[in-house]
Design a protein around this motif. Structure first.
Motif, PDB file in Angstrom:
ATOM      1  N   VAL A 128       0.845  -1.197   0.000  1.00 30.37           N
ATOM      2  CA  VAL A 128       0.000   0.000   0.000  1.00 30.37           C
ATOM      3  C   VAL A 128       0.883   1.251   0.000  1.00 30.37           C
ATOM      4  O   VAL A 128       0.467   2.309  -0.451  1.00 30.37           O
ATOM      5  N   ASN A 129       2.101   1.111   0.519  1.00 30.14           N
ATOM      6  CA  ASN A 129       3.069   2.209   0.521  1.00 30.14           C
ATOM      7  C   ASN A 129       3.926   2.093  -0.748  1.00 30.14           C
ATOM      8  O   ASN A 129       4.934   1.391  -0.775  1.00 30.14           O
ATOM      9  N   GLU A 130       3.490   2.809  -1.782  1.00 25.62           N
ATOM     10  CA  GLU A 130       4.094   2.624  -3.099  1.00 25.62           C
ATOM     11  C   GLU A 130       5.551   3.089  -3.134  1.00 25.62           C
ATOM     12  O   GLU A 130       6.413   2.422  -3.730  1.00 25.62           O
ATOM     13  N   ASN A 141       0.676 -13.930   1.011  1.00 26.46           N
ATOM     14  CA  ASN A 141      -0.263 -12.951   1.571  1.00 26.46           C
ATOM     15  C   ASN A 141       0.264 -12.561   2.942  1.00 26.46           C
ATOM     16  O   ASN A 141      -0.024 -13.218   3.947  1.00 26.46           O
ATOM     17  N   ASN A 142       1.048 -11.510   2.940  1.00 26.22           N
ATOM     18  CA  ASN A 142       1.824 -11.163   4.144  1.00 26.22           C
ATOM     19  C   ASN A 142       1.447  -9.810   4.739  1.00 26.22           C
ATOM     20  O   ASN A 142       1.675  -9.565   5.926  1.00 26.22           O
ATOM     21  N   ALA A 143       0.879  -8.915   3.940  1.00 29.42           N
ATOM     22  CA  ALA A 143       0.551  -7.571   4.439  1.00 29.42           C
ATOM     23  C   ALA A 143      -0.305  -7.699   5.698  1.00 29.42           C
ATOM     24  O   ALA A 143      -1.273  -8.468   5.716  1.00 29.42           O
ATOM     25  N   GLU A 167     -10.130  -6.259   8.194  1.00 25.92           N
ATOM     26  CA  GLU A 167     -10.210  -6.002   6.748  1.00 25.92           C
ATOM     27  C   GLU A 167      -8.855  -6.157   6.075  1.00 25.92           C
ATOM     28  O   GLU A 167      -8.770  -6.648   4.949  1.00 25.92           O
ATOM     29  N   ILE A 168      -7.796  -5.738   6.744  1.00 25.05           N
ATOM     30  CA  ILE A 168      -6.463  -5.863   6.130  1.00 25.05           C
ATOM     31  C   ILE A 168      -5.920  -7.290   6.307  1.00 25.05           C
ATOM     32  O   ILE A 168      -5.551  -7.952   5.339  1.00 25.05           O
ATOM     33  N   ASN A 169      -5.911  -7.774   7.549  1.00 27.92           N
ATOM     34  CA  ASN A 169      -5.267  -9.069   7.812  1.00 27.92           C
ATOM     35  C   ASN A 169      -6.068 -10.230   7.219  1.00 27.92           C
ATOM     36  O   ASN A 169      -5.528 -11.047   6.471  1.00 27.92           O
ATOM     37  N   ARG A 190      12.012  -8.480  13.657  1.00 27.68           N
ATOM     38  CA  ARG A 190      12.296  -7.047  13.518  1.00 27.68           C
ATOM     39  C   ARG A 190      11.528  -6.488  12.324  1.00 27.68           C
ATOM     40  O   ARG A 190      11.646  -7.007  11.219  1.00 27.68           O
ATOM     41  N   SER A 191      10.723  -5.457  12.566  1.00 30.37           N
ATOM     42  CA  SER A 191       9.919  -4.896  11.471  1.00 30.37           C
ATOM     43  C   SER A 191       9.407  -3.512  11.874  1.00 30.37           C
ATOM     44  O   SER A 191       9.747  -2.994  12.943  1.00 30.37           O
ATOM     45  N   ASN A 192       8.570  -2.935  11.024  1.00 30.71           N
ATOM     46  CA  ASN A 192       8.004  -1.605  11.298  1.00 30.71           C
ATOM     47  C   ASN A 192       6.512  -1.678  11.626  1.00 30.71           C
ATOM     48  O   ASN A 192       5.778  -0.713  11.412  1.00 30.71           O
ATOM     49  N   GLU A 240       5.016   1.015  14.136  1.00 23.99           N
ATOM     50  CA  GLU A 240       5.014   2.345  13.519  1.00 23.99           C
ATOM     51  C   GLU A 240       3.960   2.423  12.405  1.00 23.99           C
ATOM     52  O   GLU A 240       3.180   3.369  12.339  1.00 23.99           O
ATOM     53  N   ASN A 241       3.913   1.397  11.561  1.00 22.06           N
ATOM     54  CA  ASN A 241       2.956   1.405  10.444  1.00 22.06           C
ATOM     55  C   ASN A 241       1.514   1.368  10.951  1.00 22.06           C
ATOM     56  O   ASN A 241       0.626   1.982  10.358  1.00 22.06           O
ATOM     57  N   SER A 242       1.275   0.667  12.058  1.00 23.53           N
ATOM     58  CA  SER A 242      -0.091   0.571  12.581  1.00 23.53           C
ATOM     59  C   SER A 242      -0.545   1.899  13.190  1.00 23.53           C
ATOM     60  O   SER A 242      -1.741   2.122  13.395  1.00 23.53           O
ATOM     61  N   GLU A 290       2.269  -5.539  22.498  1.00 28.52           N
ATOM     62  CA  GLU A 290       3.212  -6.285  21.671  1.00 28.52           C
ATOM     63  C   GLU A 290       2.447  -7.327  20.869  1.00 28.52           C
ATOM     64  O   GLU A 290       1.281  -7.596  21.125  1.00 28.52           O
ATOM     65  N   ASP A 291       3.148  -7.937  19.881  1.00 24.94           N
ATOM     66  CA  ASP A 291       2.501  -8.881  18.983  1.00 24.94           C
ATOM     67  C   ASP A 291       1.911 -10.093  19.706  1.00 24.94           C
ATOM     68  O   ASP A 291       0.905 -10.633  19.340  1.00 24.94           O
ATOM     69  N   PHE A 292       2.562 -10.542  20.774  1.00 29.61           N
ATOM     70  CA  PHE A 292       2.108 -11.728  21.492  1.00 29.61           C
ATOM     71  C   PHE A 292       2.742 -11.695  22.859  1.00 29.61           C
ATOM     72  O   PHE A 292       3.646 -10.895  23.109  1.00 29.61           O
TER      73      PHE A 292
END
Ligand code: NAD
Length: 264
Positions: A41-43, A87-89, A110-112, A191-193, A196-198, A212-214
């Motif tokens: 989505v971030n071109e 399908n990772n986004a 909707e995204i996941n 390690r990822s963004n 921040e992206n959320s 956190e994620d989990f």
């Protein structure tokens, strides 16, 4: 068991490929010999990453089925085929159930989950057309098999994608297909963004905490290492891809607790 014997002359599409785990998977697929299209989505970020790693870049919003359909057509037009779809986004995990707005809950689903449904619906027919089949990989999370505080929407989306992936794989086998497989990636910390992206979401309130994620302790892996694990799993035909062995005990304890309902 469906396996990918060679990645040479194979075309892969990785959604959310501009950053984090998607980028790591894209790099590993390129290293294995595949042509890779990263779709995000971030071109701007997709273009920059594509240039750095030697991929093609496309815009997609995975929550929009029309956008995913356009992506597929554009990949077929440029590359002539598609063999592997990751399908990772994804976004999240955000907050506890009670503090989460309905708007945020929908946004995550909707995204996941929408992204995985749209990706599978759109690309499966192309994979089935290939003489030597292909693979769909859905990036879930350990949250698919291990609930944790603050993961109500996120975990719901991830558990659902494990269920959809396994169901479609069963249905392919039941229909006599032995060339297309569906795998689910279930990492812990990488390690990822994502945090921040959320925070870029509509209606984001800077005063709310993001969980956190989990909740299970794990090492923080590098995205490229996770990418290599995905490539190895596709070579081996392993459809349930775990990246952090240290999460096994907690997952097993949770699953055992569920099963113990039979003893009551
Ligand atoms: N990082 C972790 O610790 C971790 C752990 C388990 C699972 N995951 C999962 O891994 C996947 C990738 O996340 P990440 O951690 O690499 O995060 P990230 O934010 O670094 O990368 C996600 C990418 O997806 C893109 N994206 C977001 N919404 C999109 C949309 N609607 N359409 C297309 N692209 C979109 C973002 O622009 C970004 O480039 C997610 O599904 C996430 O849930 C991450």
């Amino acid at each position: 068991m469906v396996k990918i014997d060679t990645f040479e002359n194979r075309v892969a599409v990785v959604t959310g490929g501009a950053s984090g785990i998607g980028r790591g998977i894209a790099e590993a697929l390129i290293g294995a010999g595949a042509t890779v299209v990263i779709a995000d989505v971030n071109e701007e970020s997709a273009q920059a990453t594509a240039k750095e790693i030697g991929a093609l870049a496309r815009h997609v919003d995975v929550s929009d089925p029309v956008s995913v359909d356009e992506l597929a057509k554009s990949v077929i037009e440029e590359c002539g085929r598609v063999d592997i779809v990751v399908n990772n986004a994804g976004v999240g995990p955000l907050e506890t159930f009670e503090s989460m707005s309905l708007q945020d809950f929908r946004w995550v689903l909707e995204i996941n989950l929408g992204g995985v449904i749209h990706g599978m619906k759109t690309f499966l027919p192309y994979l089935k057309e290939n003489e030597n089949g292909g693979y769909i990989v859905n990036t879930a999370s350990v949250a698919a098999v291990l609930p944790g505080e603050g993961t109500a929407a996120y975990g719901a989306s991830k558990a659902a994608m494990l269920s959809i992936g396994d169901t479609v794989d069963l249905e392919l086998r039941a229909a006599g297909n032995d060339t297309v497989g569906v795998a689910t990636l279930m990492p812990a910390m990488v390690r990822s963004n994502i945090t921040e992206n959320s925070r870029q979401r509509p209606g984001f309130d800077a005063d709310t905490d993001q969980t956190e994620d989990f909740q299970v302790e794990s090492r923080v892996l590098e995205p490229r290492d996770v990418g290599e694990m995905v490539v190895e799993a596709l070579r081996a035909g392993n459809r349930h891809i775990f990246t952090h062995p240290e999460t096994r005990e907690a997952i097993a304890a949770y699953q055992a607790d569920v099963i113990s309902g039979f003893d009551a």
